[in-house]
Design a protein around this motif. Structure first.
Motif, PDB file in Angstrom:
ATOM      1  N   VAL A 108       5.423   6.053  13.658  1.00  0.00           N
ATOM      2  CA  VAL A 108       5.273   6.538  12.284  1.00  0.00           C
ATOM      3  C   VAL A 108       6.484   6.131  11.447  1.00  0.00           C
ATOM      4  N   MET A 109       7.675   6.256  12.050  1.00  0.00           N
ATOM      5  CA  MET A 109       8.904   5.887  11.333  1.00  0.00           C
ATOM      6  C   MET A 109       8.826   4.433  10.861  1.00  0.00           C
ATOM      7  N   LEU A 110       8.342   3.564  11.732  1.00  0.00           N
ATOM      8  CA  LEU A 110       8.254   2.143  11.360  1.00  0.00           C
ATOM      9  C   LEU A 110       7.154   1.906  10.328  1.00  0.00           C
ATOM     10  N   GLU A 111       6.065   2.700  10.396  1.00  0.00           N
ATOM     11  CA  GLU A 111       5.006   2.568   9.382  1.00  0.00           C
ATOM     12  C   GLU A 111       5.540   2.920   8.001  1.00  0.00           C
ATOM     13  N   VAL A 112       6.285   4.015   7.927  1.00  0.00           N
ATOM     14  CA  VAL A 112       6.825   4.428   6.618  1.00  0.00           C
ATOM     15  C   VAL A 112       7.865   3.407   6.147  1.00  0.00           C
ATOM     16  N   ALA A 113       8.683   2.919   7.073  1.00  0.00           N
ATOM     17  CA  ALA A 113       9.673   1.909   6.701  1.00  0.00           C
ATOM     18  C   ALA A 113       8.986   0.647   6.196  1.00  0.00           C
ATOM     19  N   ALA A 114       7.830   0.314   6.806  1.00  0.00           N
ATOM     20  CA  ALA A 114       7.087  -0.872   6.375  1.00  0.00           C
ATOM     21  C   ALA A 114       6.639  -0.724   4.921  1.00  0.00           C
ATOM     22  N   GLU A 115       6.204   0.491   4.569  1.00  0.00           N
ATOM     23  CA  GLU A 115       5.808   0.720   3.171  1.00  0.00           C
ATOM     24  C   GLU A 115       6.998   0.623   2.237  1.00  0.00           C
ATOM     25  N   GLU A 116       8.109   1.214   2.653  1.00  0.00           N
ATOM     26  CA  GLU A 116       9.298   1.191   1.795  1.00  0.00           C
ATOM     27  C   GLU A 116       9.826  -0.232   1.610  1.00  0.00           C
ATOM     28  N   LEU A 117       9.809  -1.014   2.677  1.00  0.00           N
ATOM     29  CA  LEU A 117      10.379  -2.363   2.627  1.00  0.00           C
ATOM     30  C   LEU A 117       9.329  -3.423   2.290  1.00  0.00           C
ATOM     31  N   GLU A 118       8.057  -2.984   2.159  1.00  0.00           N
ATOM     32  CA  GLU A 118       6.947  -3.889   1.809  1.00  0.00           C
ATOM     33  C   GLU A 118       6.835  -5.050   2.790  1.00  0.00           C
ATOM     34  N   VAL A 119       6.853  -4.683   4.065  1.00  0.00           N
ATOM     35  CA  VAL A 119       6.675  -5.682   5.125  1.00  0.00           C
ATOM     36  C   VAL A 119       5.703  -5.111   6.151  1.00  0.00           C
ATOM     37  N   ASP A 120       5.406  -5.888   7.179  1.00  0.00           N
ATOM     38  CA  ASP A 120       4.553  -5.413   8.260  1.00  0.00           C
ATOM     39  C   ASP A 120       5.413  -4.636   9.265  1.00  0.00           C
ATOM     40  N   ALA A 121       4.891  -3.510   9.730  1.00  0.00           N
ATOM     41  CA  ALA A 121       5.659  -2.664  10.664  1.00  0.00           C
ATOM     42  C   ALA A 121       6.048  -3.428  11.929  1.00  0.00           C
ATOM     43  N   ALA A 122       5.225  -4.384  12.334  1.00  0.00           N
ATOM     44  CA  ALA A 122       5.522  -5.140  13.558  1.00  0.00           C
ATOM     45  C   ALA A 122       6.746  -6.033  13.400  1.00  0.00           C
ATOM     46  N   ILE A 142      16.592  -0.096   5.703  1.00  0.00           N
ATOM     47  CA  ILE A 142      16.628   1.249   5.108  1.00  0.00           C
ATOM     48  C   ILE A 142      17.214   2.195   6.150  1.00  0.00           C
ATOM     49  N   HIS A 143      18.042   3.126   5.688  1.00  0.00           N
ATOM     50  CA  HIS A 143      18.628   4.109   6.606  1.00  0.00           C
ATOM     51  C   HIS A 143      17.627   5.224   6.874  1.00  0.00           C
ATOM     52  N   VAL A 144      17.692   5.786   8.070  1.00  0.00           N
ATOM     53  CA  VAL A 144      16.700   6.795   8.470  1.00  0.00           C
ATOM     54  C   VAL A 144      16.739   8.019   7.551  1.00  0.00           C
ATOM     55  N   THR A 145      17.898   8.332   6.988  1.00  0.00           N
ATOM     56  CA  THR A 145      17.962   9.480   6.056  1.00  0.00           C
ATOM     57  C   THR A 145      17.118   9.197   4.810  1.00  0.00           C
ATOM     58  N   ASP A 146      17.301   8.008   4.224  1.00  0.00           N
ATOM     59  CA  ASP A 146      16.499   7.653   3.051  1.00  0.00           C
ATOM     60  C   ASP A 146      15.021   7.542   3.414  1.00  0.00           C
ATOM     61  N   LEU A 147      14.787   7.054   4.618  1.00  0.00           N
ATOM     62  CA  LEU A 147      13.415   6.907   5.089  1.00  0.00           C
ATOM     63  C   LEU A 147      12.729   8.264   5.219  1.00  0.00           C
ATOM     64  N   ALA A 148      13.439   9.241   5.814  1.00  0.00           N
ATOM     65  CA  ALA A 148      12.859  10.569   5.995  1.00  0.00           C
ATOM     66  C   ALA A 148      12.615  11.242   4.641  1.00  0.00           C
ATOM     67  N   LEU A 149      13.542  11.073   3.712  1.00  0.00           N
ATOM     68  CA  LEU A 149      13.346  11.627   2.360  1.00  0.00           C
ATOM     69  C   LEU A 149      12.096  11.022   1.728  1.00  0.00           C
ATOM     70  N   ALA A 150      11.953   9.691   1.847  1.00  0.00           N
ATOM     71  CA  ALA A 150      10.790   9.019   1.260  1.00  0.00           C
ATOM     72  C   ALA A 150       9.498   9.497   1.915  1.00  0.00           C
ATOM     73  N   ALA A 151       9.542   9.674   3.255  1.00  0.00           N
ATOM     74  CA  ALA A 151       8.342  10.118   3.970  1.00  0.00           C
ATOM     75  C   ALA A 151       7.894  11.486   3.459  1.00  0.00           C
ATOM     76  N   HIS A 152       8.874  12.376   3.277  1.00  0.00           N
ATOM     77  CA  HIS A 152       8.529  13.740   2.855  1.00  0.00           C
ATOM     78  C   HIS A 152       8.082  13.787   1.392  1.00  0.00           C
ATOM     79  N   PHE A 153       8.830  13.125   0.507  1.00  0.00           N
ATOM     80  CA  PHE A 153       8.657  13.398  -0.933  1.00  0.00           C
ATOM     81  C   PHE A 153       7.897  12.301  -1.679  1.00  0.00           C
TER      82      PHE A 153
END
Lengths: 337, 162
Positions: A108-122, A142-153
């Motif tokens: 899930v972390m990589l899926e959300v990061a993929a959306e934030e970075l506009e790339v494929d999770a793989a 992206i740092h996991v802190t920013d990633l978690a904030l983005a995932a939540h909000f």
């Protein structure tokens, strides 16, 4: 009258876990808003270190620093199920469950990061310091802190995972008796060097050589301490501890610490310990359980060393001065005058 | 005998509290003052996990009637840390991995503090004698002895002006 030196060894194979009707443990993991991954367990840490091992397994699987992992073993009523910390099963069962939960959360972390970075999770990887980045393009990260904030909000996602390890029940095959009672076995050998005073009967353990095949030492410092602390308990069982010194007569049994004999810091043998690693296919990162077995091998090794030193074969613990002296007397009676 | 107000200097600070007659120093520290580093193990002076320093001497707080040390000076593990910084003994216990379940640790550290206060350069036998009243059921004692020797070395190094 002399102090007689002897050496003995003993080996042990020890099962990891059990299978009485199936042996499961579960783990849940979720990220907080700031990127701390909370591992929820019902498994109890009574000093053996399961919280450390669970945190290591989670951090390794997530690809994050161990400081980003918080292990919560708060409540067996509300937490995910665990059979308990016994049968040398904790690291194996709970470690596997945590790895499974962390792998799902990592997905899930990589899926959300993929959306934030506009790339494929793989195309993403973790760098182990807290960043998720595009393979081969380290500035796209992206740092996991920013990633978690983005995932939540922003994305409305939970970064979470579920894990379970179940050792299924194994009934014996009626024709052969064959069964699979455990998941893997750890192996160990201890060599004890003792000195027996043939006037007082006092046995002193001078040195212990411990060799343990543990699958994988997830935490070598903790594994070594388990080996040496367990060996101390073995020495204690061999030479000191009993609740019923004249069993089956119950006289003179200790009632408290003041009367219950244990070796103190001045009774320490020198210990040399070696860990061997042959990873178990079903262990968490190859680890086997070495909880209980560490107190086992020293006891027969000491008995064998006493026999080597003075010829007295003791089969009842503890090997007290009285028992050693009675054994020496019996040997003298056998000797022709 | 009624309960009475007892005054102690605890970790450098004067504290007053009400104690029932015969109340132990350990009970007063834990229940009246909220200082729970000293543990209640055997409650008969045999395990050492309740050790605190009374006027610099290590004492089993479970055996001390608090009125017998009234107006005295008591140091607990909470008073070893200063300004949030671990002292040499505490940090050596961490670095030498001298703790496993942790229940004996506060008593071990307090006897080590008392030892190093009176003997900055102890031999290994001195250390073993100092901790011989404290039971550890996990470590086999060896890491604890090593940690106290290491703490002594660090403290001596700090004491020498360069």
């Amino acid at each position: 009258m002399a102090k007689l030196r002897g050496r003995g060894h003993a080996s042990v194979n020890y099962p990891t876990g059990m299978n009485l009707g199936g042996d499961p443990s579960q783990a849940l993991i979720h990220a907080t808003t700031t990127g701390t991954f909370v591992v929820s367990l019902s498994s109890v840490d009574l000093g053996q270190g399961i919280k450390t091992i669970a945190a290591q397994c989670a951090a390794e699987t997530l690809g994050l620093p161990i400081g980003n992992v918080l292990v919560d073993t708060a409540d067996t009523d509300t937490g995910p199920h665990c059979m308990g910390t016994f049968a040398s099963r904790g690291s194996h069962r709970v470690g596997n469950a945590v790895i499974m939960a962390a792998a799902e959360a990592r997905g899930v972390m990589l899926e959300v990061a993929a959306e934030e970075l506009e790339v494929d999770a793989a195309d993403l990887e973790t760098d182990g310091t807290g960043f998720i980045m595009v393979k081969g393009a380290q500035d796209r990260r992206i740092h996991v802190t920013d990633l978690a904030l983005a995932a939540h909000f922003k994305h409305g996602r939970t970064i979470s995972g579920r894990g379970v390890y179940l050792k299924e029940p194994s009934a014996p095959v009626p024709e052969t008796g064959e069964m699979d009672p455990d998941s893997c076995q750890a192996h160990a050998c201890t060599v004890a060097v003792v000195e027996v005073d043939d006037e007082t009967g006092v046995v002193e353990v001078l040195e212990l050589f411990n060799t343990y095949e543990v699958g994988r030492a997830l935490n070598p410092a903790m594994a070594t301490q388990q080996v040496e602390g367990g060996a101390w308990m073995g020495v204690s069982h061999a030479l000191f501890e009993t609740t019923e010194p004249y069993y089956p007569v119950r006289d003179h049994g200790p009632r408290d610490f003041a009367g219950y004999l244990m070796p103190g810091p001045a009774d320490l043998p020198i210990q040399h310990s070696l860990l061997l690693e042959r990873p178990a296919a079903n262990g968490p990162y190859g680890a086997k359980g070495i909880g209980e077995m560490t107190a086992n091998a020293p006891i027969p090794a000491i008995a064998n060393a006493i026999f080597d030193a003075c010829g007295v074969r003791l089969t009842s613990m503890p090997f007290t001065p009285e028992r050693v002296l009675r054994g020496l007397d019996a040997l003298r009676m056998e000797e022709p005058c | 005998m009624p309960s009475q107000i007892v005054s102690l200097v605890v970790n450098g600070e004067r504290r007053e509290f009400i104690a029932a007659p015969g109340a132990t120093l350990l009970a007063c520290l834990r229940e009246s003052l909220g200082l729970i580093a000293a543990k209640r193990g055997c409650a008969q002076g045999a395990c050492g996990t309740c050790t605190v320093l009374v006027d610099g001497r290590p004492e089993a707080a479970c055996l001390v009637a608090v009125e017998t040390v009234a107006d005295g000076s008591v140091r607990t593990l909470e008073g070893v840390t200063s300004g949030g910084e671990l002292d040499e003994v505490q940090s050596a216990f961490i670095d030498c991995f001298a703790t496993q379940c942790g229940f004996c640790t506060s008593g071990m550290i307090m006897v080590a503090e008392a030892l190093l206060d009176r003997n900055p350069d102890p031999s290994e036998d001195d250390v073993i004698e100092a901790i011989s009243g404290n039971v550890c059921r996990c470590t086999g004692y060896r890491p604890i002895v090593i940690a106290i020797m290491e703490a002594a070395r660090r403290r001596r190094e700090q004491a020498v002006p360069r």
